[in-house]
Scaffold this active site. Structure first.
Site, PDB file in Angstrom:
ATOM      1  N   ASP A 537       0.839  -1.207   0.000  1.00 49.85           N
ATOM      2  CA  ASP A 537       0.000   0.000   0.000  1.00 49.85           C
ATOM      3  C   ASP A 537       0.871   1.254   0.000  1.00 49.85           C
ATOM      4  OD1 ASP A 537       0.898  -0.370   2.570  1.00 49.85           O
ATOM      5  OD2 ASP A 537      -1.076  -0.739   3.430  1.00 49.85           O
ATOM      6  N   ASP A 538       2.174   1.072   0.036  1.00 46.47           N
ATOM      7  CA  ASP A 538       3.109   2.196  -0.094  1.00 46.47           C
ATOM      8  C   ASP A 538       3.794   2.159  -1.461  1.00 46.47           C
ATOM      9  OD1 ASP A 538       4.190   1.972   3.354  1.00 46.47           O
ATOM     10  OD2 ASP A 538       2.534   3.050   2.463  1.00 46.47           O
TER      11      ASP A 538
END
Length: 669
Positions: A537-538
């Protein structure tokens, strides 16, 4: 990638005495661990005490289509973690060996032998039994880094209680949530602790948490056992004590010094440890007895190349998985002598870590990149004024380490002669998964290098397919089970399956459901070395380019004026996602347009023009949790311009940084 070409072969003085002394030896053992796992683990498990031997090495289902995810190791076996950490060493005549060299916040010192720890553990186990704690009952531990913390963990393991350690920096709300989720009847805490120059009122926080539990209509814990760390004069507590409170030192001095072992089935729970999810409330990661024991001991032995007479120093707090596996359990299983450190790295001076290393002649030092980057700011002198000639191995844990910090650590702390073991693993994995072995692995700055024995990492593409070619990037997954793997989320097996065995792409389409999904992205180079690129998610998708935030941060960190960088994605009208970089500058350096341009060109130089930040936001500090992790959720919302709903910021070490960040938002291009 500018650093791929830089390699650091293992120094011959480390290889010569190492448990694994060449890459060919590693490859041979690795091959056996994958192709003949039963034989491999049988040999390793013979080094432990079993009350009843195991019969089946493992029984695992990883495929949701075939039914519930199920992970079992060393079936039919019976053992006890505490017995393997303490009793067997004392019975073998090693009771006088130092187990812990305790180094307190304000230059206080103490030391404890294996026999002394065993005595304390048996007394504390008897105290827990007297409070009605039975096998399988959860016990909450909310303590600073004092000897009672590992003692409490080992006492729970002795009688089969399931400990839930909560880091002493969490708020009353966080503590109450964890007590409620696991329904603990006993909490072990302290009056307070000095964190650097600042007193933390742990008992007050615990009492507030107990009140919150009562509000929730859950019977609050029956017993609050209190260690008087600071004592009545520095932290007066006697006026507020109720029948629920009991002073632990009084109970332990009266307790019987002998407590029999409760033998545990291999898959009986050992502990739970809460970790934040990307969604929802924290989840209780559950580890069981035998597999975790063997994983903790084996990874410790080989990754740190531990030998008798070595002095190990892991700077983590036992409130995190690193302190469980590499302070309370792994070293003790190997009969190690280690430093137990209560303070902070900058108190009373910025040379504190290095002074402790010199004082105890530390041979292996294990810390986090956050700490390394923070200490780099103060230059080399606080390090070089100390005699660090005993250091043999340096370790890094908790997040990918950027190449610049890696090289400073290697050169300045390790004097260019200590291998840096950059260990990739998670709360969920129980111990190291991808890591160099110091006597065998050629190192590359910023790479966790190669898989540990029994670990089969794979890289999945955007469709969830396993990428066959060596050089690639994508989602990091693990193909088969290993002994130290978590077994479930406490009380919520469905959440365990959904979180760790399903992978959805950006359009929320299920693309994988038969591997362990790590939640991390990675790059694998032509030599099969893994570089972790940050959480999935980064990962930012800029004009179709997948860019790991950790890679951009690493490039920005290379600039000599940048102390720390945090990078997030934000909605961009043309590229889909733009790159937004928050930068803290070294003391005495002021923001300028020229510096902005230099930082962008640094990224262009290291990664490519497509990865240059669209926005550079100079800030005085980043929003960090008390464990030092950056709370990226807040940074994403600020970058996206949605500052009216930042959610709960009470768990931040310094919530005031958020207002400062919002007040200095630059204009977007």
């Amino acid at each position: 990638h500018p650093h791929d070409a830089e390699i650091y072969p293992p120094p011959s003085e480390v290889s010569q005495g190492a448990h694994i002394s060449s890459i060919s030896e590693y490859r041979q053992m690795y091959k056996r661990s994958i192709e003949e796992p039963d034989e491999f683990w049988k040999e390793i498990s013979a080094g432990f005490h079993w009350n009843k031997p195991w019969t089946t090495c493992s029984k695992v289902n990883y495929d949701l289509k075939k039914g519930d995810i199920s992970i079992k190791w060393f079936l039919e076996g019976e053992t006890n973690m505490c017995y393997n950490c303490l009793d067997r060493h004392v019975e073998a005549g090693h009771g006088d060996q130092i187990a812990y060299l305790w180094d307190g916040n304000d230059d206080e010192e103490d030391k404890f032998t294996y026999a002394q720890i065993l005595d304390k553990v048996q007394r504390m186990a008897n105290v827990l039994l007297s409070c009605g704690v039975m096998k399988g009952d959860p016990v909450a531990i909310y303590l600073p880094m004092i000897i009672e913390l590992p003692v409490a963990m080992l006492a729970c393991a002795r009688i089969g209680a399931v400990h839930s350690v909560i880091f002493g920096g969490f708020s009353a709300e966080s503590l109450a949530g964890r007590i409620l989720d696991s329904k603990c009847k006993v909490v072990i805490t302290a009056d307070g602790v000095m964190r650097g120059p600042k007193p933390i009122k742990l008992l007050e926080i615990t009492d507030d948490a107990v009140k919150l539990c009562q509000k929730e209509e859950h019977e609050a814990p029956d017993h609050v056992l209190v260690v008087q760390r600071l004592g009545e004069t520095r932290m007066p507590i006697s006026a507020g004590l109720t029948p629920r409170h009991k002073l632990l030192s009084e109970l332990m001095s009266k307790a019987d010094s002998k407590c029999p072992i409760t033998w545990m089935a291999a898959e009986d729970p050992l502990f739970m440890l809460y970790t934040s999810g990307s969604t929802g409330k924290p989840k209780g990661v559950l580890h069981t007895t035998a597999g975790y024991m063997i994983w903790a001991a084996t990874t410790f032995k080989y990754t740190f190349d531990y030998h008798e007479k070595d002095i190990f120093f892991c700077t983590a707090d036992c409130g995190w998985i690193t302190g469980h596996t590499y302070i309370a359990y792994g070293p003790m299983l190997n009969r190690a002598t280690q430093v137990l450190f209560e303070g902070i790295p900058t108190h009373p001076s910025t040379g504190r870590f290095w002074e402790v290393c010199a004082k105890y002649k530390v041979t292996q030092f294990y810390t986090a990149p956050t700490a390394i980057r923070a200490l780099m700011r103060y230059g080399d002198e606080p390090v070089t004024r100390n005699d660090l000639s005993h250091l043999r191995i340096l370790g890094s844990v908790g997040e990918p380490i950027n190449a610049e910090a890696w090289k400073w650590y290697h050169k300045v702390v390790g004097n260019d002669r200590c291998p840096v073991v950059d260990t990739w693993w998670q709360t969920e994995t129980g111990g190291h998964m991808i890591t160099p072995l110091p006597g065998a692995t050629t190192l590359k700055p910023g790479s966790a290098t190669l898989p540990f024995f029994g670990v089969v990492p794979i890289v999945l593409d955007a469709e969830g397919n396993e990428i066959e070619q060596m050089e690639c990037s994508g989602y990091l997954a693990v193909k088969q089970s290993w002994p130290g793997q978590m077994r479930t989320v406490y009380g919520d097996h469905h959440r365990f399956e959904q979180t760790y065995f399903t992978l959805f792409n950006g359009e929320n389409k299920l693309i994988s459901d038969r591997f362990y999904i790590t939640g991390d992205g990675c790059r694998r180079d032509k030599d099969g070395y893994y570089f972790l690129t940050g959480r999935v998610d980064d990962v930012i998708n800029v004009s179709g380019h997948r860019i790991g935030t950790a890679e951009v941060e690493s490039a920005l960190d290379e600039h000599h004026d940048c102390t720390e960088a945090a990078v997030v994605g934000y909605p961009h009208p043309i590229k889909g996602e733009g790159i937004y970089a928050y930068i803290t500058l070294r003391p005495g350096c002021d923001p300028s347009e020229e510096l902005r341009a230099q930082l962008k060109s640094q990224v262009r130089h290291d990664i490519g023009a497509f990865a240059a930040p669209d926005v550079i936001h100079f800030v005085s500090g980043l929003p960090k949790t008390r464990s030092g992790k950056i709370m990226r959720r807040i940074l994403r919302k600020v970058a996206a311009g949605t500052t009216d709903d930042l959610g709960d910021i009470s768990t931040l070490a310094d919530p005031s940084v958020v207002a400062q960040i919002i007040s200095t938002i630059p204009k977007k291009a």
